[in-house]
Design a protein around this motif. Sequence first.
Motif, PDB file in Angstrom:
ATOM      1  N   GLN A 178       1.548  -2.294   2.018  1.00  0.00           N
ATOM      2  CA  GLN A 178       2.071  -2.786   3.293  1.00  0.00           C
ATOM      3  C   GLN A 178       3.595  -2.720   3.342  1.00  0.00           C
ATOM      4  OE1 GLN A 178       0.200  -6.538   4.410  1.00  0.00           O
ATOM      5  NE2 GLN A 178      -1.532  -6.016   3.123  1.00  0.00           N
ATOM      6  N   GLY A 179       4.143  -1.668   2.774  1.00  0.00           N
ATOM      7  CA  GLY A 179       5.578  -1.464   2.812  1.00  0.00           C
ATOM      8  C   GLY A 179       6.370  -2.222   1.784  1.00  0.00           C
ATOM      9  N   VAL A 180       5.701  -2.968   0.916  1.00  0.00           N
ATOM     10  CA  VAL A 180       6.369  -3.764  -0.112  1.00  0.00           C
ATOM     11  C   VAL A 180       6.080  -3.164  -1.479  1.00  0.00           C
ATOM     12  CG1 VAL A 180       6.556  -6.047  -1.195  1.00  0.00           C
ATOM     13  CG2 VAL A 180       6.153  -5.851   1.276  1.00  0.00           C
ATOM     14  N   ALA A 181       7.128  -2.883  -2.241  1.00  0.00           N
ATOM     15  CA  ALA A 181       6.956  -2.423  -3.616  1.00  0.00           C
ATOM     16  C   ALA A 181       6.603  -3.617  -4.491  1.00  0.00           C
ATOM     17  CB  ALA A 181       8.237  -1.756  -4.109  1.00  0.00           C
ATOM     18  N   LEU A 182       5.561  -3.477  -5.285  1.00  0.00           N
ATOM     19  CA  LEU A 182       5.100  -4.573  -6.138  1.00  0.00           C
ATOM     20  C   LEU A 182       5.428  -4.273  -7.591  1.00  0.00           C
ATOM     21  CD1 LEU A 182       1.573  -5.234  -4.579  1.00  0.00           C
ATOM     22  CD2 LEU A 182       3.736  -6.340  -4.033  1.00  0.00           C
ATOM     23  N   ARG A 183       6.007  -5.259  -8.285  1.00  0.00           N
ATOM     24  CA  ARG A 183       6.382  -5.090  -9.682  1.00  0.00           C
ATOM     25  C   ARG A 183       5.958  -6.318 -10.488  1.00  0.00           C
ATOM     26  NH1 ARG A 183       6.793  -1.071  -7.541  1.00  0.00           N
ATOM     27  NH2 ARG A 183       8.579   0.338  -7.306  1.00  0.00           N
ATOM     28  N   ASP A 184       5.496  -6.057 -11.692  1.00  0.00           N
ATOM     29  CA  ASP A 184       5.186  -7.126 -12.639  1.00  0.00           C
ATOM     30  C   ASP A 184       6.438  -7.389 -13.467  1.00  0.00           C
ATOM     31  OD1 ASP A 184       4.279  -8.856 -14.540  1.00  0.00           O
ATOM     32  OD2 ASP A 184       2.830  -7.487 -15.434  1.00  0.00           O
ATOM     33  N   ALA A 185       7.012  -8.573 -13.316  1.00  0.00           N
ATOM     34  CA  ALA A 185       8.227  -8.923 -14.044  1.00  0.00           C
ATOM     35  C   ALA A 185       7.977  -9.964 -15.122  1.00  0.00           C
ATOM     36  CB  ALA A 185       9.285  -9.442 -13.073  1.00  0.00           C
ATOM     37  N   SER A 186       6.717 -10.363 -15.318  1.00  0.00           N
ATOM     38  CA  SER A 186       6.428 -11.460 -16.242  1.00  0.00           C
ATOM     39  C   SER A 186       6.714 -11.090 -17.690  1.00  0.00           C
ATOM     40  CB  SER A 186       4.968 -11.904 -16.087  1.00  0.00           C
ATOM     41  OG  SER A 186       4.079 -10.831 -16.353  1.00  0.00           O
ATOM     42  N   GLY A 221      -0.672  -7.994   8.165  1.00  0.00           N
ATOM     43  CA  GLY A 221      -1.778  -7.652   7.308  1.00  0.00           C
ATOM     44  C   GLY A 221      -1.960  -6.179   7.074  1.00  0.00           C
ATOM     45  N   THR A 222      -1.349  -5.323   7.892  1.00  0.00           N
ATOM     46  CA  THR A 222      -1.570  -3.903   7.727  1.00  0.00           C
ATOM     47  C   THR A 222      -0.424  -3.124   8.323  1.00  0.00           C
ATOM     48  OG1 THR A 222      -3.073  -2.078   8.255  1.00  0.00           O
ATOM     49  CG2 THR A 222      -2.888  -3.819   9.891  1.00  0.00           C
ATOM     50  N   SER A 223      -0.161  -1.971   7.794  1.00  0.00           N
ATOM     51  CA  SER A 223       0.837  -1.089   8.366  1.00  0.00           C
ATOM     52  C   SER A 223       0.228  -0.365   9.551  1.00  0.00           C
ATOM     53  CB  SER A 223       1.310  -0.077   7.315  1.00  0.00           C
ATOM     54  OG  SER A 223       0.215   0.663   6.830  1.00  0.00           O
ATOM     55  N   ASP A 224       1.061   0.441  10.234  1.00  0.00           N
ATOM     56  CA  ASP A 224       0.585   1.064  11.465  1.00  0.00           C
ATOM     57  C   ASP A 224      -0.645   1.934  11.230  1.00  0.00           C
ATOM     58  OD1 ASP A 224       3.966   1.552  12.696  1.00  0.00           O
ATOM     59  OD2 ASP A 224       2.594  -0.163  12.834  1.00  0.00           O
ATOM     60  N   ARG A 254      -2.412   2.319   2.329  1.00  0.00           N
ATOM     61  CA  ARG A 254      -2.159   1.473   1.177  1.00  0.00           C
ATOM     62  C   ARG A 254      -2.015   2.343  -0.035  1.00  0.00           C
ATOM     63  NH1 ARG A 254      -6.244  -3.281  -0.887  1.00  0.00           N
ATOM     64  NH2 ARG A 254      -5.745  -3.208  -3.098  1.00  0.00           N
ATOM     65  N   HIS A 255      -0.836   2.307  -0.643  1.00  0.00           N
ATOM     66  CA  HIS A 255      -0.551   3.101  -1.826  1.00  0.00           C
ATOM     67  C   HIS A 255      -0.359   2.155  -2.994  1.00  0.00           C
ATOM     68  CE1 HIS A 255       0.001   6.595   0.720  1.00  0.00           C
ATOM     69  NE2 HIS A 255       0.818   5.880   1.458  1.00  0.00           N
ATOM     70  N   ARG A 256      -0.918   2.485  -4.107  1.00  0.00           N
ATOM     71  CA  ARG A 256      -0.656   1.699  -5.291  1.00  0.00           C
ATOM     72  C   ARG A 256      -0.986   2.547  -6.516  1.00  0.00           C
ATOM     73  NH1 ARG A 256      -5.356  -1.231  -3.317  1.00  0.00           N
ATOM     74  NH2 ARG A 256      -7.143  -0.929  -4.688  1.00  0.00           N
ATOM     75  N   ALA A 257      -0.534   2.055  -7.663  1.00  0.00           N
ATOM     76  CA  ALA A 257      -0.754   2.782  -8.909  1.00  0.00           C
ATOM     77  C   ALA A 257      -2.237   2.827  -9.235  1.00  0.00           C
ATOM     78  CB  ALA A 257       0.006   2.114 -10.049  1.00  0.00           C
ATOM     79  N   ALA A 258      -2.645   3.940  -9.789  1.00  0.00           N
ATOM     80  CA  ALA A 258      -4.048   4.064 -10.169  1.00  0.00           C
ATOM     81  C   ALA A 258      -4.344   3.235 -11.397  1.00  0.00           C
ATOM     82  CB  ALA A 258      -4.344   5.536 -10.464  1.00  0.00           C
TER      83      ALA A 258
END
Length: 256
Positions: free
Chosen positions: A72-80, A245-248, A252-256
């Motif tokens: 949804q246009g937001v890059a997600l990163r695990d920083a823990s 909740g959704t882009s236009d 939805r793109h994410r790492a495999a």
Amino acid sequence: MPLILFHSPRGGTGNSFLAATTAIALSRAGHDVTALDFDRNGTLQLHFGMGPGERLPGLDAPSDETASASVQGVALRDASALSRQSDFAEGLARNEFGFSGQKVFVADIAAGDSQLRDMLLPHALLEICPLTATAESLMMLPGITDAGIAKTFFVLSMVEDTRRFARHSMGFLRELLGERLLGQVRRDEAVTEACAMLKSLGRYAPHSAALADTIKLGGEISTLLADLYDEDLDVEFFDDPAALGTSDDDTRHRAA
């Protein structure tokens, strides 16, 4: 652009949900947003419709691993994992993580990790602290204010105005916090149901009361960012709650 911390002194306040919906709102407003999950339990990604077993790239991952990890246009990163390394504080001091660049970073910090919160706060533009209208939250207020709240703003979360104690608590908190209270988000079972269905709240329940409240909250935070930067960002928000909740094209793109 800023680092925005989401941290509450106690669990169960909807911290991860508010961090996720704020990140989506800021992205929809035109900001380049990266959401950072500093909680090893990985709760943040559930509010983006991702399962707990789906791996996010690390904050320090090479660009070829992170290009597809966007929802949804937001890059997600695990920083823990990175935050637990012995040289993390040194990396912050050397600005290795780009918190002074052009991106907006929204960080979800676990309630019990006050040490990490204190480490990140000097590098943050602002902190959002969700509170509930409960005796437990009220008991923690002296500790919050004693720690200094120059960068801290508050949100009343999981609001239930049908209960007398909650109504009196909300009135007290509004009077005490004044302009530092950005808004409130109503309790809504759809938030938990959306996570269980691995859907964002906007896709699962576009007419959710909590979603409407977070849209308004996103506008308040964007305005606050503009004020803190003394800029006119020309922020536009959405008439359609499902926009959170959704882009236009619902891509939805994410790492495999």
